[in-house]
Design an enzyme around this catalytic site. Structure first.
Site, PDB file in Angstrom:
ATOM      1  N   CYS A  40       0.878  -1.011  -0.030  1.00  0.00           N
ATOM      2  CA  CYS A  40       0.186   0.128   0.312  1.00  0.00           C
ATOM      3  C   CYS A  40       0.860   0.917   0.234  1.00  0.00           C
ATOM      4  CB  CYS A  40      -1.373  -0.212   1.258  1.00  0.00           C
ATOM      5  SG  CYS A  40       0.131   0.047   2.814  1.00  0.00           S
ATOM      6  N   CYS A  43       2.916   1.777   3.344  1.00  0.00           N
ATOM      7  CA  CYS A  43       4.407   0.233   2.922  1.00  0.00           C
ATOM      8  C   CYS A  43       5.398   1.134   1.949  1.00  0.00           C
ATOM      9  CB  CYS A  43       3.671  -0.480   2.557  1.00  0.00           C
ATOM     10  SG  CYS A  43       2.224  -1.833   2.807  1.00  0.00           S
ATOM     11  N   ARG A  47       8.730   1.667   2.501  1.00  0.00           N
ATOM     12  CA  ARG A  47      10.048   0.644   2.258  1.00  0.00           C
ATOM     13  C   ARG A  47      11.366   2.011   2.351  1.00  0.00           C
ATOM     14  NH1 ARG A  47       8.582  -2.511  -2.075  1.00  0.00           N
ATOM     15  NH2 ARG A  47       7.527  -3.726  -0.995  1.00  0.00           N
ATOM     16  N   CYS A 104      -5.247   6.004   3.890  1.00  0.00           N
ATOM     17  CA  CYS A 104      -4.016   6.974   3.177  1.00  0.00           C
ATOM     18  C   CYS A 104      -4.322   7.074   2.296  1.00  0.00           C
ATOM     19  CB  CYS A 104      -3.558   5.534   3.710  1.00  0.00           C
ATOM     20  SG  CYS A 104      -3.327   4.057   2.205  1.00  0.00           S
ATOM     21  N   CYS A 130      -4.766   0.065   2.544  1.00  0.00           N
ATOM     22  CA  CYS A 130      -3.774   0.384   3.396  1.00  0.00           C
ATOM     23  C   CYS A 130      -4.241  -0.533   5.188  1.00  0.00           C
ATOM     24  CB  CYS A 130      -3.631   2.111   3.999  1.00  0.00           C
ATOM     25  SG  CYS A 130      -2.236   2.804   2.484  1.00  0.00           S
TER      26      CYS A 130
END
Length: 171
Positions: A40, A43, A47, A104, A130
């Site tokens: 998502c 994420c 990252r 999100c 999300c």
């Protein structure tokens, strides 16, 4: 503390931090491409924060004996780990306190000068939700694990920063 001070001045310490980042980024890519778990937006941002920790490790690895370089690496590590912790906590909120008013973004937003999702879409394009829990380990969702991982980074960093002041004296 002297050990941590001495260790922080070695390339091995920064290499271990970098290896930690490579491991977790590898896990993220495994989840995405082998397990087919769509990342998502949060994420992807998490990252990028993890990659910031990797950048800090590379910076510190340049010349860990040099105080300016070492402190720059420590500062970058602290900033990116803190931002990662904030993002992971926000992500946990989306998963466990769903609200139509707190969601999100639908698409990742990178600066015009670094559109990572256009340059490397297989790594930075988001298509997941999300608020969905798509994976758990030991009763914790992925963002909950990221809260633990980023918090552990900050705890390790705190010890190393304290060692910068106390470690010059022999224990």
């Amino acid at each position: 503390m002297h050990f941590l001070y001495t260790f922080s001045k070695s390339r091995l310490s920064w290499l271990l931090l970098f290896a930690f980042v490579v491991f977790f980024e590898g896990c993220a890519l495994f989840f995405q491409h082998a397990m087919k778990l769509d990342p998502c937006v949060m994420c992807i941002y998490e990252r990028v924060a993890m990659m910031g920790v990797g950048f800090a490790a590379l910076l510190g690895m340049i010349a860990p004996q040099n105080a300016v370089i070492r402190w720059s690496g420590l500062a970058a590590w602290g900033y990116t780990a803190y931002k990662g912790l904030e993002l992971a906590q926000e992500h946990v909120g989306y998963q466990f306190n769903p609200s139509p008013f707190a969601t999100c973004d639908l698409f990742v937003t990178f600066p015009d000068w670094a559109p990572l999702n256009k340059w490397v879409p297989w790594m930075f394009e988001a298509s997941g939700d999300c608020s969905k829990v798509v994976w758990e380990f030991l009763g914790q969702s992925m963002p909950q694990w990221l809260v633990i991982i980023f918090a552990a980074n900050l705890a390790a960093l705190a010890l190393i920063v304290i060692a910068q002041f106390l470690g010059t004296k022999k224990d």
